[in-house]
Design an enzyme around this catalytic site. Sequence first.
Site, short mmCIF file in Angstrom:
data_model
loop_
_atom_site.label_atom_id
_atom_site.label_comp_id
_atom_site.label_asym_id
_atom_site.label_seq_id
_atom_site.Cartn_x
_atom_site.Cartn_y
_atom_site.Cartn_z
N CYS A 259 28.23 18.89 20.48
CA CYS A 259 27.70 19.07 19.13
C CYS A 259 26.32 19.71 19.05
O CYS A 259 26.12 20.66 18.30
CB CYS A 259 27.68 17.73 18.41
SG CYS A 259 29.32 17.08 18.03
N ARG A 320 31.37 20.36 28.53
CA ARG A 320 31.16 21.58 27.76
C ARG A 320 29.69 21.69 27.36
O ARG A 320 29.10 20.72 26.87
CB ARG A 320 32.03 21.58 26.50
CG ARG A 320 33.43 22.05 26.72
CD ARG A 320 34.21 22.06 25.44
NE ARG A 320 34.32 20.72 24.86
CZ ARG A 320 35.05 20.44 23.79
NH1 ARG A 320 35.70 21.40 23.18
NH2 ARG A 320 35.12 19.22 23.32
#
EC number: 1.1.1.22
Length: 394
Positions: A259, A320
């Site tokens: 995020c 990620r």
Amino acid sequence: MKIAIAGSGYVGLSLAVLLAQHHEVKVIDVIKDKVESINNRKSPIKDEAIEKYLVEKELNLEASLDPAHVYKDVEYAIIATPTNYDVDLNQFDTSSVEAAIKTCMEYNDTCTIVIKSTIPEGYTKEVREKFNTDRIIFSPEFLRESKALYDNLYPSRIVVGTDLDDSELTKRAWQFADLLKGGAIKEEVPILVVAFNEAEVAKLFSNTYLATRVRYFNEIDTYSEVKGLNPKTIIDIVCYDPRIGSYYNNPSFGYGGYCLPKDTKQLKASFRDVPENLITAVVQSNKTRKDYIAGAILAKQPSVVGIYRLIMKSDSDNFRSSAVKGVMERLDNYGKEIVIYEPTIECDTFMGYRVIKSLDEFKNISDIVVANRMNDDLRDIQEKLYTRDLFGRE
């Protein structure tokens, strides 16, 4: 109530488990293995609460590859598909959201569609016009990876964006908020039903503040290391002020994960016509931190650099946009041999680097072991360990 959810990542699956306690929930995903895993009550993602609830709770939950089966007769369809940041477009890639909306509307023309994916400001209005429908609302998620269900069970707040001039849609927005609250354990939960744009941008500002806080304590750490000071002492003194608090203050190689990197970039892009300095500085300073960390490692002149774990959080299985990957790329530019110890990787190479399966072998062949987060596995190699983890927590 019948509810459909598109996407079984940490947002979609945590919502599915939360709502399936009291409602009939069907999840659609394009990955067959994930669908089978959910139907066998095994979590395809690492989340302790999800894993526990799938086994121990009586959940009215089913996963499927068939959109007709999932969307038929539902009252709410929740879109929880990924929106990665597209550097060429300089905004979120919302194609998966639009694909899910299009598919849902092909099979159900009466349900309320709730976008849970993170989106740019103004997107909900835009997509309502594109699909010529007034049935779409937006509800931002405020979840942590690996603790997504916990954060739904104990939410800090529930936010729903709607058209406040549409009384029926606003009623549906409040009803959706009540669905989330009905699955929660926490009893006193603030509920805010607001305009679309306010809900959209509040999510981006929330995550950018968290990124700013990460960067602030990282800069204390950088300053302290350069000046020969004790960063833990300084951070402790700073954080005894109750207005600051002793949380989210552990230095790292930079903010990362799913995020924060993309949300800060999206907010920066949203400021294109608005005066600002801080948001740009936050994005840039995260790059500066990785430059500094790589420089500090290179100064030790190792031949073989061992990277201990790629994950951003000790209890996660996701790497990620991991900050350590940015450090690796910088080290690689200087021709350093890099080896990786990451138990979640099954193959022998990753990003062109060797993956060492044995921790003992990894320690032996590494001249320096680089760890974003400390672990008891590394206590025996303090002399070759490089970490900026001061508190042994996230």
